[in-house]
Design a protein around this motif. Structure first.
Motif, mmCIF file in Angstrom:
data_model
loop_
_atom_site.group_PDB
_atom_site.id
_atom_site.type_symbol
_atom_site.label_atom_id
_atom_site.label_comp_id
_atom_site.label_asym_id
_atom_site.label_seq_id
_atom_site.Cartn_x
_atom_site.Cartn_y
_atom_site.Cartn_z
ATOM 1 N N VAL A 1 -11.467 -38.052 -7.558
ATOM 2 C CA VAL A 1 -11.791 -38.275 -8.969
ATOM 3 C C VAL A 1 -13.110 -39.351 -8.938
ATOM 4 C CG1 VAL A 1 -10.997 -39.631 -11.356
ATOM 5 C CG2 VAL A 1 -9.386 -38.266 -9.767
ATOM 6 N N ASP A 2 -13.961 -38.892 -9.833
ATOM 7 C CA ASP A 2 -15.483 -39.546 -9.753
ATOM 8 C C ASP A 2 -15.215 -40.840 -10.621
ATOM 9 O OD1 ASP A 2 -18.120 -40.167 -9.555
ATOM 10 O OD2 ASP A 2 -18.706 -38.986 -11.236
ATOM 11 N N GLN A 3 -15.757 -41.938 -10.313
ATOM 12 C CA GLN A 3 -15.687 -43.229 -11.027
ATOM 13 C C GLN A 3 -15.973 -43.029 -12.322
ATOM 14 O OE1 GLN A 3 -17.766 -46.100 -8.533
ATOM 15 N NE2 GLN A 3 -16.362 -46.220 -6.986
ATOM 16 N N ASP A 4 -16.909 -42.423 -12.687
ATOM 17 C CA ASP A 4 -17.501 -42.423 -14.116
ATOM 18 C C ASP A 4 -16.068 -41.540 -14.945
ATOM 19 O OD1 ASP A 4 -20.182 -42.974 -13.638
ATOM 20 O OD2 ASP A 4 -20.621 -41.084 -13.188
ATOM 21 N N GLU A 5 -15.429 -40.547 -14.332
ATOM 22 C CA GLU A 5 -14.341 -40.227 -15.091
ATOM 23 C C GLU A 5 -13.457 -41.285 -15.357
ATOM 24 O OE1 GLU A 5 -13.055 -36.697 -12.907
ATOM 25 O OE2 GLU A 5 -15.101 -35.736 -13.225
ATOM 26 N N ASP B 1 -14.464 -43.548 -17.988
ATOM 27 C CA ASP B 1 -14.430 -42.666 -19.317
ATOM 28 C C ASP B 1 -12.989 -42.938 -19.833
ATOM 29 O OD1 ASP B 1 -16.934 -42.563 -19.572
ATOM 30 O OD2 ASP B 1 -16.844 -40.337 -18.892
ATOM 31 N N TYR B 2 -12.163 -42.522 -18.878
ATOM 32 C CA TYR B 2 -10.481 -42.620 -19.196
ATOM 33 C C TYR B 2 -10.126 -44.018 -19.776
ATOM 34 C CZ TYR B 2 -5.748 -42.643 -18.616
ATOM 35 O OH TYR B 2 -4.068 -42.680 -18.910
ATOM 36 N N ASP C 1 -9.449 -53.185 -24.785
ATOM 37 C CA ASP C 1 -10.255 -54.113 -24.341
ATOM 38 C C ASP C 1 -10.067 -53.950 -22.906
ATOM 39 O OD1 ASP C 1 -11.857 -56.327 -24.288
ATOM 40 O OD2 ASP C 1 -10.128 -57.664 -24.537
ATOM 41 N N LEU C 2 -11.523 -53.623 -22.379
ATOM 42 C CA LEU C 2 -11.697 -53.603 -20.858
ATOM 43 C C LEU C 2 -11.323 -54.978 -20.312
ATOM 44 C CD1 LEU C 2 -14.734 -50.959 -20.504
ATOM 45 C CD2 LEU C 2 -12.123 -50.689 -19.888
ATOM 46 N N TYR D 1 -22.638 -48.239 -14.730
ATOM 47 C CA TYR D 1 -21.436 -47.759 -15.355
ATOM 48 C C TYR D 1 -21.584 -47.769 -16.855
ATOM 49 C CZ TYR D 1 -19.889 -47.209 -10.597
ATOM 50 O OH TYR D 1 -19.834 -47.048 -9.210
ATOM 51 N N GLN D 2 -22.386 -48.601 -17.279
ATOM 52 C CA GLN D 2 -22.406 -48.779 -18.756
ATOM 53 C C GLN D 2 -23.295 -47.985 -19.650
ATOM 54 O OE1 GLN D 2 -23.210 -52.903 -19.595
ATOM 55 N NE2 GLN D 2 -21.151 -53.542 -18.720
#
Length: 174
Positions: free
Chosen positions: A146-150, A153-154, A161-162, A173-174
């Motif tokens: 699994v890609d870090q971008d995915e 996004d999830y 709140d991240l 990543y932003q």
């Protein structure tokens, strides 16, 4: 196969068989009977049938036959064959036992299949104590990477709140 023709190559004149027996008898009467032999052509020797039954029975009854012994039983051949088989087995087993299998020789799939086939009822903590975790990576557990971008996004879609996750976000990543 070739079909048999219905028309035969042999023919007889019309009315040939009508009155045939009468014609044959008339010809025999007309001809000279001296041309025919007065005696039969087959002769049997005198006394041929006397004792014929006994002769036939003598020939057909079984006589005592000679018994031939085959080669005598040779137990030493069987013993030699058994010894040869044992020697071949011992050499074959020693040749195949040159190395002892270790835990590293087992494939991961074999270990997994063994654990799944036996209902060991081990908890994840007990399995973690047994399995070497230091050598494992996340890709070993996941069937597809699994890609870090995915992942980000999830998390953005499912969490409000991240900051609650205490993840350090990088500018890329932003």
């Amino acid at each position: 196969m070739k079909e048999i023709p219905k028309k035969n190559g042999f023919t007889t004149p019309p009315g040939y068989f009508e009155g045939l027996s009468e014609r044959v008898l008339n010809k025999l009467e007309e001809k000279d009977t001296s041309a025919l032999p007065s005696k039969e052509g087959f002769k049997i020797p005198e006394g041929y049938f006397d004792g014929l039954e006994e002769k036939i029975q003598d020939k057909t009854l079984q006589r005592e036959t000679k018994v031939f012994t085959l080669k005598p039983f040779r137990p030493f051949l069987y013993a030699a064959a058994a010894i040869a088989v044992l020697v071949v087995l011992i050499i074959g087993l020693e040749k195949n036992n040159t190395s002892t299998p270790t835990f590293d020789d087992l494939a991961q799939a074999e270990i997994t299949q063994y654990i799944e086939s036996r209902d060991l009822e081990l908890s994840s903590y007990e399995l973690a104590e047994v399995l070497p975790v230091s050598e494992l990576e996340i890709g070993d557990f996941m069937e597809s990477s699994v890609d870090q971008d995915e992942i980000l996004d999830y998390l953005e879609d499912s969490i409000d709140d991240l900051d609650e996750l205490n993840i350090e976000t990088h500018e890329e990543y932003q």
